[in-house]
Write a protein that holds these residues in place. Structure first.
Motif, short mmCIF file in Angstrom:
data_model
loop_
_atom_site.label_atom_id
_atom_site.label_comp_id
_atom_site.label_asym_id
_atom_site.label_seq_id
_atom_site.Cartn_x
_atom_site.Cartn_y
_atom_site.Cartn_z
N LEU A 86 0.82 -1.21 0.00
CA LEU A 86 0.00 0.00 0.00
C LEU A 86 0.86 1.26 0.00
CD1 LEU A 86 -2.77 -1.03 2.57
CD2 LEU A 86 -2.86 -1.13 0.08
N GLY A 87 1.93 1.26 0.78
CA GLY A 87 2.79 2.44 0.87
C GLY A 87 3.49 2.73 -0.43
N CYS A 88 3.93 1.70 -1.14
CA CYS A 88 4.62 1.90 -2.41
C CYS A 88 3.68 2.49 -3.45
CB CYS A 88 5.20 0.57 -2.90
SG CYS A 88 6.24 0.72 -4.36
N MET A 89 2.46 1.98 -3.53
CA MET A 89 1.51 2.51 -4.50
C MET A 89 1.11 3.94 -4.16
SD MET A 89 -0.92 -0.75 -5.50
CE MET A 89 -1.50 -1.02 -3.81
N ALA A 90 0.89 4.21 -2.87
CA ALA A 90 0.51 5.57 -2.47
C ALA A 90 1.64 6.56 -2.72
CB ALA A 90 0.12 5.58 -0.99
N ALA A 91 2.87 6.16 -2.41
CA ALA A 91 4.02 7.04 -2.63
C ALA A 91 4.21 7.31 -4.12
CB ALA A 91 5.28 6.43 -2.03
N TYR A 92 4.02 6.30 -4.93
CA TYR A 92 4.15 6.47 -6.38
C TYR A 92 3.09 7.44 -6.91
CZ TYR A 92 4.60 5.25 -11.32
OH TYR A 92 4.80 5.32 -12.68
N GLY A 93 1.87 7.30 -6.41
CA GLY A 93 0.82 8.20 -6.85
C GLY A 93 1.08 9.64 -6.43
N LEU A 94 1.56 9.84 -5.20
CA LEU A 94 1.85 11.19 -4.73
C LEU A 94 3.00 11.83 -5.51
CD1 LEU A 94 1.60 10.83 -0.84
CD2 LEU A 94 0.08 12.13 -2.33
N ALA A 95 3.98 11.04 -5.88
CA ALA A 95 5.17 11.58 -6.55
C ALA A 95 4.97 11.78 -8.04
CB ALA A 95 6.37 10.67 -6.30
N ARG A 96 4.17 10.94 -8.68
CA ARG A 96 4.08 10.97 -10.14
C ARG A 96 2.85 11.72 -10.67
NH1 ARG A 96 8.80 10.16 -10.08
NH2 ARG A 96 9.89 8.30 -10.89
N PHE A 97 1.75 11.72 -9.93
CA PHE A 97 0.53 12.35 -10.42
C PHE A 97 0.37 13.74 -9.82
CE2 PHE A 97 -0.36 7.75 -10.49
CZ PHE A 97 -0.57 7.60 -11.86
N ARG A 98 0.02 14.69 -10.66
CA ARG A 98 -0.15 16.08 -10.24
C ARG A 98 -1.61 16.34 -9.90
NH1 ARG A 98 5.06 17.49 -9.29
NH2 ARG A 98 6.38 16.70 -10.99
N PHE A 99 -1.87 16.77 -8.67
CA PHE A 99 -3.23 17.14 -8.27
C PHE A 99 -3.14 18.17 -7.15
CE2 PHE A 99 -1.92 13.35 -5.97
CZ PHE A 99 -2.20 13.67 -4.65
N LYS A 100 -4.19 18.89 -6.96
CA LYS A 100 -4.23 19.95 -5.96
C LYS A 100 -4.14 19.37 -4.55
CE LYS A 100 -6.79 24.11 -4.71
NZ LYS A 100 -8.02 24.93 -4.98
N GLY A 101 -3.27 19.96 -3.75
CA GLY A 101 -3.10 19.50 -2.37
C GLY A 101 -2.15 18.34 -2.22
N ARG A 102 -1.38 18.04 -3.28
CA ARG A 102 -0.47 16.89 -3.24
C ARG A 102 0.57 17.04 -2.14
NH1 ARG A 102 4.40 15.32 -6.45
NH2 ARG A 102 4.48 17.51 -7.02
N ALA A 103 1.17 18.22 -2.03
CA ALA A 103 2.19 18.45 -1.01
C ALA A 103 1.60 18.37 0.39
CB ALA A 103 2.86 19.81 -1.23
N ALA A 104 0.38 18.90 0.56
CA ALA A 104 -0.26 18.86 1.88
C ALA A 104 -0.53 17.43 2.31
CB ALA A 104 -1.56 19.66 1.84
N VAL A 105 -0.96 16.59 1.38
CA VAL A 105 -1.21 15.18 1.69
C VAL A 105 0.09 14.48 2.08
CG1 VAL A 105 -1.96 12.97 0.73
CG2 VAL A 105 -3.23 15.05 0.21
N ALA A 106 1.18 14.79 1.37
CA ALA A 106 2.46 14.16 1.66
C ALA A 106 2.94 14.52 3.06
CB ALA A 106 3.50 14.59 0.62
N TYR A 107 2.82 15.79 3.44
CA TYR A 107 3.26 16.20 4.78
C TYR A 107 2.31 15.68 5.86
CZ TYR A 107 6.87 19.29 2.92
OH TYR A 107 7.98 19.78 2.29
N ALA A 108 1.03 15.60 5.53
CA ALA A 108 0.06 15.11 6.52
C ALA A 108 0.34 13.66 6.90
CB ALA A 108 -1.36 15.24 5.97
#
Length: 274
Positions: A86-108
């Motif tokens: 789950l962590g690998c897929m979520a990290a890949y999605g956060l790093a590769r896909f551009r969407f609003k609030g991406r940085a906030a989700v990563a820090y959260a």
């Protein structure tokens, strides 16, 4: 004497002191596990004693030790595997896909890991009771996945950012589909990150005590909870506690050394040869 030699000597002296500081508790635990109860409380402390394996024999001959070991292995390995997937897929999605609030989700995700586990004991007990997950290994696995997933996502997110996206684009141009790009190109390059995340996740799941104490019973106890059984109203059987502690420390050490070797292998395998 040359200043460089003095600096080098001080550098190694500090490293040796730190190494001894880290090894001392482990040495004390192991030495205490080889003492009889009378030697443990001898005054003054006798550093010369006849070692005995009586504490290990007593621990290993307990009727439920095999069950507790199997519970710990099952919980540790299953929670580690699920968390990595789950962590690998979520990290890949956060790093590769551009969407609003991406940085906030990563820090959260990292902020969630700052919550102390002891604070979760009562809320988790109430929720798990409603879901019928109390005294079950599945409930413990699910909890450790939830606890470890935020930091795992954050850790792997940094590794994903270091993987050049051009490699994935080149594989896609050569006819590799999305699944093939992820499994054949991306995952091999993520081996060091996955190994580091596996070490972190497994050690937390293996050594955690508070939540395991609250959510398990006689049949689903893990080894850390079993070690607390030697602390009774009559006193503390330090010999058996230390013997149990020494046995508990062996699997994480083996797992860490194996995973650390994979980290080095992954780093060297990713080198570009001319």
């Amino acid at each position: 004497m040359k200043p460089s030699l003095i600096r080098g000597g001080l550098h190694y002296a500090v490293l040796i002191a730190l190494a001894l500081l880290c090894v001392a508790p482990i040495a004390i635990i192991f030495a205490t596990s080889l003492r009889q109860q009378v030697d443990i409380f001898a005054e003054p402390l006798n550093f010369l004693f006849v070692p005995t394996l009586e504490n290990y024999r007593a621990v290993l001959e307990e009727d439920q030790f095999g069950r507790y070991l199997a519970n710990s292995l099952l919980v540790g390995l299953c929670s580690t595997l699920i968390t990595l997937v789950l962590g690998c897929m979520a990290a890949y999605g956060l790093a590769r896909f551009r969407f609003k609030g991406r940085a906030a989700v990563a820090y959260a995700t990292l902020l969630l890991r700052t919550v102390p586990l002891a604070v979760l004991a009562i809320p988790v007990f109430m929720i798990w009771s409603q879901w019928g997950l109390i005294n079950s290994l599945a409930g413990l696995v699910l909890l450790y996945v939830a606890v470890n997933l935020p930091f795992t996502i954050w850790l792997l997110y940094g590794f994903v950012l270091q993987v050049p996206i051009e490699l994935e684009e080149a594989a896609a141009i050569d006819g590799c589909g999305p699944v093939g790009v992820f499994t054949k190109v991306f995952l091999p390059l993520m081996a060091p990150g996955l190994a580091a995340a596996a070490i972190f996740t497994f050690r937390i799941a293996w050594n955690e005590f508070i939540l395991a104490l609250v959510l398990t019973d006689r049949e689903t106890r893990t080894l850390p909870v079993a070690a607390s059984l030697y602390i009774t109203d009559l006193g503390v059987d330090w010999g058996r506690v230390m013997a149990m502690g020494s046995l508990i420390a062996i699997p994480p050490l083996i797992f860490t050394f194996v995973a650390a070797r994979q980290i080095i292998t992954g780093l060297t395998a990713g080198a570009v040869k001319g």
